[in-house]
Scaffold this motif. Structure first.
Motif, PDB file in Angstrom:
ATOM      1  N   ALA A   3       0.884  -1.176  -0.016  1.00  0.00           N
ATOM      2  CA  ALA A   3      -0.192  -0.017  -0.102  1.00  0.00           C
ATOM      3  C   ALA A   3       0.894   1.251  -0.123  1.00  0.00           C
ATOM      4  N   MET A   4       0.517   2.317  -0.398  1.00  0.00           N
ATOM      5  CA  MET A   4       1.157   3.604  -0.413  1.00  0.00           C
ATOM      6  C   MET A   4       0.091   4.736   0.221  1.00  0.00           C
ATOM      7  N   PHE A   5       0.008   4.761   1.436  1.00  0.00           N
ATOM      8  CA  PHE A   5      -0.686   5.774   2.206  1.00  0.00           C
ATOM      9  C   PHE A   5       0.166   6.846   2.329  1.00  0.00           C
ATOM     10  N   ILE A   6      -0.283   8.194   1.808  1.00  0.00           N
ATOM     11  CA  ILE A   6       0.677   9.085   1.890  1.00  0.00           C
ATOM     12  C   ILE A   6      -0.155  10.291   2.431  1.00  0.00           C
ATOM     13  N   GLY A   7       0.167  11.514   2.917  1.00  0.00           N
ATOM     14  CA  GLY A   7      -0.313  12.675   3.021  1.00  0.00           C
ATOM     15  C   GLY A   7      -0.959  12.634   4.344  1.00  0.00           C
ATOM     16  N   GLU A   8      -1.622  13.729   4.720  1.00  0.00           N
ATOM     17  CA  GLU A   8      -2.254  14.005   6.092  1.00  0.00           C
ATOM     18  C   GLU A   8      -3.673  14.608   5.917  1.00  0.00           C
ATOM     19  N   LEU A 124       1.505   6.784   6.160  1.00  0.00           N
ATOM     20  CA  LEU A 124       3.025   6.488   6.512  1.00  0.00           C
ATOM     21  C   LEU A 124       3.264   5.297   5.722  1.00  0.00           C
ATOM     22  N   GLY A 125       2.913   5.431   4.371  1.00  0.00           N
ATOM     23  CA  GLY A 125       3.334   4.223   3.378  1.00  0.00           C
ATOM     24  C   GLY A 125       2.424   2.972   3.441  1.00  0.00           C
ATOM     25  N   GLU A 126       3.067   1.930   4.159  1.00  0.00           N
ATOM     26  CA  GLU A 126       2.188   0.776   4.255  1.00  0.00           C
ATOM     27  C   GLU A 126       1.184   0.841   5.199  1.00  0.00           C
TER      28      GLU A 126
END
Length: 166
Positions: A3-8, A124-126
């Motif tokens: 997964a690629m969770f990025i941002g806020e 935070l990425g994964e």
């Protein structure tokens, strides 16, 4: 692919604990759950961890299954495995995205991190984390200030990718 969770993101939490999940995070959760295309609802696992942990850590369904497999691969009876089983497997809550793209956070989890009217999402990425906004801000400031004090204001975080990084 991981997964690629990025941002806020910051979203309101209603009285029933419902909070919208950022659209880009929902897509990653769908990618991380092989049944999401049939059910229309991506599954995820929330780890609430140790009592001192001030945030919820959210894993894709497949990502959490891999983490559980990594823990199971540790030697039986080892201290590392026992700690990880208690902190990551026992203190986890499977859930799914509702029909409106929201996550329902049970009262236990909201109480754990002191969440009331607003939730802060940190990619935070994964994984991604859910925080009470002011707690996250205080933690982030403390970490940043400490790091800058140690390495100077000109510090480039990309230098950490080098073999000789800080």
């Amino acid at each position: 692919m991981a997964a690629m969770f990025i941002g806020e993101h910051t979203f309101k939490v209603d009285g029933k604990g419902r909070v919208s999940i950022p659209a880009d995070f929902r897509r990653e959760l769908e990618e991380g759950d092989p049944t999401a295309s049939q059910t229309g609802r991506a599954r995820m696992v929330i780890v609430y961890g140790a009592d001192t942990q001030k945030q919820l850590i959210v894993h894709t369904y497949d990502g959490y299954r891999q983490l559980a497999a990594d823990i199971a691969a540790l030697p039986r009876g080892s201290e590392r495995r026992k700690v990880m089983e208690r902190m990551i497997l026992k203190r986890a809550r499977p859930t799914e995205v509702d029909a409106d793209g929201r996550l329902v956070l049970p009262q236990l989890l909201r109480d754990k991190i002191g969440l009331d009217g607003t939730a802060y999402f940190a990619g935070l990425g994964e994984t991604f984390e859910i925080w009470k906004p002011d707690v996250h801000e205080a933690r982030e400031t403390a970490i940043t200030d400490k790091f800058i004090a140690q390495h100077g204001e000109d510090f480039d975080p990309l230098s950490l990718l080098d073999d000789e990084g800080v």
